[in-house]
Design an enzyme around this catalytic site. Structure first.
Site, PDB file in Angstrom:
ATOM      1  N   SER A   1       0.827  -1.212   0.000  1.00  0.00           N
ATOM      2  CA  SER A   1       0.000   0.000   0.000  1.00  0.00           C
ATOM      3  C   SER A   1       0.857   1.256   0.000  1.00  0.00           C
ATOM      4  O   SER A   1       1.985   1.263   0.507  1.00  0.00           O
ATOM      5  CB  SER A   1      -0.909   0.019   1.226  1.00  0.00           C
ATOM      6  OG  SER A   1      -1.827  -1.046   1.209  1.00  0.00           O
TER       7      SER A   1
HETATM    8  N1  SAH Z   1      -1.014  -4.434   3.951  1.00  0.00           N
HETATM    9  C1  SAH Z   1      -0.424  -4.846   2.703  1.00  0.00           C
HETATM   10  C2  SAH Z   1      -1.391  -4.654   1.551  1.00  0.00           C
HETATM   11  C3  SAH Z   1      -1.192  -5.656   0.484  1.00  0.00           C
HETATM   12  S1  SAH Z   1      -2.395  -5.617  -0.809  1.00  0.00           S
HETATM   13  C4  SAH Z   1       0.871  -4.108   2.406  1.00  0.00           C
HETATM   14  O1  SAH Z   1       1.004  -2.925   2.747  1.00  0.00           O
HETATM   15  O2  SAH Z   1       1.758  -4.714   1.803  1.00  0.00           O
HETATM   16  C5  SAH Z   1      -3.730  -6.532  -0.106  1.00  0.00           C
HETATM   17  C6  SAH Z   1      -3.489  -7.980   0.180  1.00  0.00           C
HETATM   18  O3  SAH Z   1      -4.755  -8.554   0.545  1.00  0.00           O
HETATM   19  C7  SAH Z   1      -2.975  -8.804  -0.985  1.00  0.00           C
HETATM   20  O4  SAH Z   1      -1.772  -9.408  -0.626  1.00  0.00           O
HETATM   21  C8  SAH Z   1      -4.084  -9.847  -1.221  1.00  0.00           C
HETATM   22  O5  SAH Z   1      -3.600 -11.115  -1.609  1.00  0.00           O
HETATM   23  C9  SAH Z   1      -4.767  -9.916   0.150  1.00  0.00           C
HETATM   24  N2  SAH Z   1      -6.141 -10.408   0.154  1.00  0.00           N
HETATM   25  C10 SAH Z   1      -7.161 -10.168  -0.727  1.00  0.00           C
HETATM   26  N3  SAH Z   1      -8.291 -10.812  -0.350  1.00  0.00           N
HETATM   27  C11 SAH Z   1      -7.990 -11.486   0.805  1.00  0.00           C
HETATM   28  C12 SAH Z   1      -8.726 -12.347   1.668  1.00  0.00           C
HETATM   29  N4  SAH Z   1     -10.007 -12.648   1.455  1.00  0.00           N
HETATM   30  N5  SAH Z   1      -8.087 -12.854   2.755  1.00  0.00           N
HETATM   31  C13 SAH Z   1      -6.777 -12.556   3.004  1.00  0.00           C
HETATM   32  N6  SAH Z   1      -6.039 -11.768   2.218  1.00  0.00           N
HETATM   33  C14 SAH Z   1      -6.620 -11.233   1.124  1.00  0.00           C
END
Ligand code: SAH
Length: 206
Positions: A56
């Site tokens: 993010s």
């Molecule tokens: N907090 C993270 C954001 C990553 S993007 C950072 O700053 O790096 C969001 C993430 O949510 C992705 O890795 C995606 O695979 C995950 N995601 C999407 N749907 C999900 C679900 N139902 N359960 C768990 N993770 C999920």
């Protein structure tokens, strides 16, 4: 570079000193795998981390962290571990962090990364839609992917007085909501438009 990023986030409206301090501490470049791109780590932008996911944007991490208003010792559930950057920020804020990721390769890489960096978080490979009933209730829940709706399980797993911060909306554009669970109700406030990768239900990837 980190100090400059903190100044930029202040200019963009982040005021919580504890959040700014955490951003100033966590080495974001270590959350970007390819060292050729490390120089982008302190630019206020999202960045690819594999499995078609992104780390993010720092402003978004700061904004959500500010809304979450984490107090030291609180139990926090994060949905969407991704790179683990937001997880590390929550650890710096003194939270006891649980985080769920649906993509196994990201879960594995991030588990090692956070352990190597001495951040103690409980990481789980699974579907965040269901929350983490075995470790509930949580003081705070933060969703870092764009949810089509608010999963009831995440509200159910909040303590009374607990807060859920979640971006809700369709592909590409969501509105940030903060939901406060009271004894009788859920009080919802809206905090502007954001853009997250989608939250996907029932599709845990091996
Ligand atoms: N907090 C993270 C954001 C990553 S993007 C950072 O700053 O790096 C969001 C993430 O949510 C992705 O890795 C995606 O695979 C995950 N995601 C999407 N749907 C999900 C679900 N139902 N359960 C768990 N993770 C999920």
């Amino acid at each position: 570079m980190r100090r400059k990023l903190v100044e930029e986030l202040k200019r963009k409206g982040i005021t919580d000193a504890r959040v700014l301090n955490a951003i100033g501490k966590v080495p974001r470049h270590q959350f970007i795998d390819d060292s050729a791109f490390e120089r982008f780590a302190y630019v206020d932008q999202a960045f690819p981390i594999g499995c078609e996911q992104t780390i993010s944007q720092p402003y978004t991490v700061a904004f959500q962290s500010e809304l979450l208003n984490v107090k030291p010792g609180e139990k926090v559930l994060e949905i969407g571990t991704g790179s683990g950057y937001q997880t590390a920020i929550l650890c710096e804020l003194g939270a006891k962090v649980y985080s769920i990721e649906r993509h196994r390769p990201l879960y594995l890489i991030t588990k090692k990364r956070l352990a190597d960096m001495r951040y103690r978080a409980h990481l789980v490979h699974g579907d965040g839609y269901k929350g983490l009933p075995v470790h509930a209730p949580f003081d705070k829940v933060i969703v870092t992917c764009g949810a089509p709706d608010v999963p009831q399980a995440l509200i159910d797993q909040l303590v009374e007085g607990g807060t859920l911060v979640i971006p809700v909306g369709g592909d590409g554009r969501q509105f940030m909501y903060s939901l406060l669970r009271t004894a009788t109700d859920v009080v919802k406030t809206e905090h502007g438009a954001f853009s997250f990768v989608p939250m996907v239900e029932n599709k845990v990837r091996g």
